[in-house]
Design a protein around this motif. Structure first.
Motif, mmCIF file in Angstrom:
data_model
loop_
_atom_site.group_PDB
_atom_site.id
_atom_site.type_symbol
_atom_site.label_atom_id
_atom_site.label_comp_id
_atom_site.label_asym_id
_atom_site.label_seq_id
_atom_site.Cartn_x
_atom_site.Cartn_y
_atom_site.Cartn_z
ATOM 1 N N CYS B 36 0.821 -1.230 0.000
ATOM 2 C CA CYS B 36 0.000 0.000 0.000
ATOM 3 C C CYS B 36 0.855 1.280 0.000
ATOM 4 O O CYS B 36 0.469 2.287 -0.586
ATOM 5 C CB CYS B 36 -0.920 0.054 1.215
ATOM 6 N N GLY B 38 3.972 1.604 -1.071
ATOM 7 C CA GLY B 38 5.040 1.616 -2.069
ATOM 8 C C GLY B 38 6.277 0.947 -1.513
ATOM 9 O O GLY B 38 6.601 1.122 -0.345
ATOM 10 N N GLY B 43 4.597 6.146 -0.925
ATOM 11 C CA GLY B 43 3.146 6.251 -0.880
ATOM 12 C C GLY B 43 2.475 5.545 -2.029
ATOM 13 O O GLY B 43 3.079 5.291 -3.067
ATOM 14 N N GLY B 44 1.216 5.186 -1.808
ATOM 15 C CA GLY B 44 0.419 4.522 -2.833
ATOM 16 C C GLY B 44 -1.019 4.766 -2.434
ATOM 17 O O GLY B 44 -1.423 5.906 -2.252
ATOM 18 N N LEU B 45 -1.772 3.697 -2.219
ATOM 19 C CA LEU B 45 -3.105 3.873 -1.641
ATOM 20 C C LEU B 45 -2.940 4.480 -0.242
ATOM 21 O O LEU B 45 -3.689 5.340 0.180
ATOM 22 C CB LEU B 45 -3.830 2.524 -1.562
#
Lengths: 390, 100
Positions: B36, B38, B43-45
């Motif tokens: 989630c 990265g 960062g990602g979701l």
């Protein structure tokens, strides 16, 4: 003179990528190596590696689509990179970093446009499939914090359209690219709380968004946009204690068998069985953990399921007639992704922590081979080139 | 003499298992948190876990989030898999900056 001529001939043929293969691509595929930022081009008939292609950036969350001639793979990386790889030459043709943080992509019905959805800065960008030049930029709705909403669940749809969800602003958008110079957007607000992924039925008619923020799913009939999105399965699992989710399920890969469809539940260790005429839940199949992918064998007789941490060492096989788990396999820790051969006699499974892709016979449910790969994750075979939504 | 050798052996054993456990937690950070946030934690979701962003939070606050999750978001509680000390250690690493 003759010698010089021969030498020139040799040089020019070397310049013409002497290592390229002269063969079809219908039985080829790629395996993403998530930690190394590379991929392997594989021949699924002879179960062997043809090429390794490096320099694809951060592939910790990667997906891929194919050109309609099934020669080129387009890979969407976590770092916003969009890479075009030539399968026959084993070569990175072009790479652009198009966003800060991307989550997936799609290829248009006519194969001319590549769409990429981004967490950051949100929105969708469209590129020429041939040159990777930017064609259009569709920014997302701004959140109250002044950032573009995370854009998720992007799929291609008939009519040269793309459909996607906006996680932070609870929307579903339909983008019509029939005229690339004048993109047409249809925005549906209040389309369900926090859509986190989406899928389209193989016929390209229905788009379904998984919702993180509420129980249930959103359904959009692309034949009748005027009806707008509707909630389905909205009382499913209500009142039941939700379990923590250590990896978000993926809705890509519509598991359909006859009138039944199979979806990973979220916060429940179950696979949902949904009737695709009434969109009512007709069953729930208890499984070993939080399902991540529930994927049907191409003939629809089996659904294979993998799981989130800490259950990701296990794969279960469901018989779609009896709705029972018929086999629990323990292929190893980090069983991240499964891909069926085009007609389903084999399934390839990435086993991240063993640096292997294991190949299973889907009739005997026994392992019949393996291929080494560095922290493998997504596996994508070229049969996807001719399927809507893949 | 034998006692001393045994004591040394045991100490080495503890050190080995502590190192193994840290390796295990870093693997978890890279691959499971990474799904989630990265794999490079940008960062990602889920949000970025880089030091610039975590500056605002204390190690204790971060450890609470790691152990108990954030209700209303996809962040789950990791308490079944990490002790309080391990969460604090991880929070400290993240605040300092780490390339998993």
């Amino acid at each position: 003179m003759r010698l010089i001529f021969i030498a020139l001939l040799l040089i020019s043929s070397a310049g013409q990528a002497a290592d390229c293969l002269l063969r079809g691509t219908g039985d080829l595929g790629i395996i993403i190596e998530r930690a190394a930022g590379s991929l392997k081009v594989v021949d699924t008939t002879h179960r062997k590696e043809l090429f390794r292609v490096k320099g694809l950036g951060d592939l910790s969350h990667a997906s891929a689509v194919y050109s309609r001639d099934a020669r080129y793979a387009y890979i969407f990386g976590r770092d916003g990179g969009l890479s075009k790889v030539d399968l026959l030459c084993g070569r990175l043709v072009k790479r652009v970093v198009q966003g800060g943080n991307s989550i997936g992509g799609a290829i248009s019905q006519d194969g001319r446009l590549i769409a990429v959805s981004n967490y950051e800065p949100g929105g969708v960008k469209l590129f020429s499939a041939e040159t990777l030049d930017l064609v259009a930029d569709i920014p997302a709705t701004q959140t109250p914090k002044g950032k573009g909403a995370k854009t998720v669940g992007l799929v291609d749809a008939p009519g040269q359209r793309f459909v996607f969800g906006l996680y932070d602003t609870h929307e579903i958008w339909v983008l019509d690219m029939s005229n690339p110079q004048a993109p047409q957007l249809t925005r549906f607000k209040d389309a369900g709380l926090q859509p986190y992924d989406g899928l389209i039925t193989p016929d390209g008619r229905y788009y379904i968004a998984g919702l993180f923020g509420e129980d249930g799913l959103t359904l959009l009939d692309l034949w009748h946009l005027e009806k707008g999105p509707t909630r389905i399965l909205s009382h499913y699992g209500k009142g039941k204690q939700q379990l923590p989710v250590y990896k978000m399920p993926h809705l890509e890969g519509w598991a359909v068998a006859g009138d039944q469809t199979f979806l990973p539940a979220i916060g429940h260790h179950e696979v949902l069985v949904v009737n695709r005429n009434s969109w009512q839940a007709t069953g729930r199949i208890p499984v070993y953990g939080q399902p991540v992918f529930a994927i049907a064998r191409p003939d629809g007789r089996q659904v294979w399921v993998n799981f989130a941490f800490p259950h990701n060492d296990t794969i279960q096989v469901i018989d779609t007639e009896t709705l029972k788990v018929i086999k629990t396999l323990k292929p190893g820790k980090g069983a991240l992704h499964m891909e069926f051969s085009p007609r389903g006699e084999e399934v390839w499974i990435s086993i991240r922590d063993q640096d292997l892709v294991k190949i299973f016979d889907t009739a005997t449910l026994k392992q019949i081979g393996s291929l080494p790969a560095d922290k493998p994750s997504g596996i994508f075979f070229t049969a996807r080139a001719h399927k809507t939504g893949l | 003499m034998v006692g001393a050798a045994l004591a040394l052996f045991t100490l080495a054993g503890i050190a080995d298992s502590a190192v193994a456990r840290k390796t295990e937690i870093l693997h978890l950070l890279k691959h499971d948190c990474g799904s989630c946030h990265g794999m490079t934690l940008q960062g990602g979701l889920g949000p970025s876990l880089r030091p610039e962003r975590l500056r605002l939070f204390s190690e204790a606050q971060l450890a609470i989030v790691i152990l108990h999750g954030r209700p209303g978001t996809p962040m789950p509680p990791w308490k079944p898999f990490l002790t309080e000390q391990e969460a604090l250690w991880l929070a400290g690493l993240l605040k300092k900056g780490i390339e998993p």
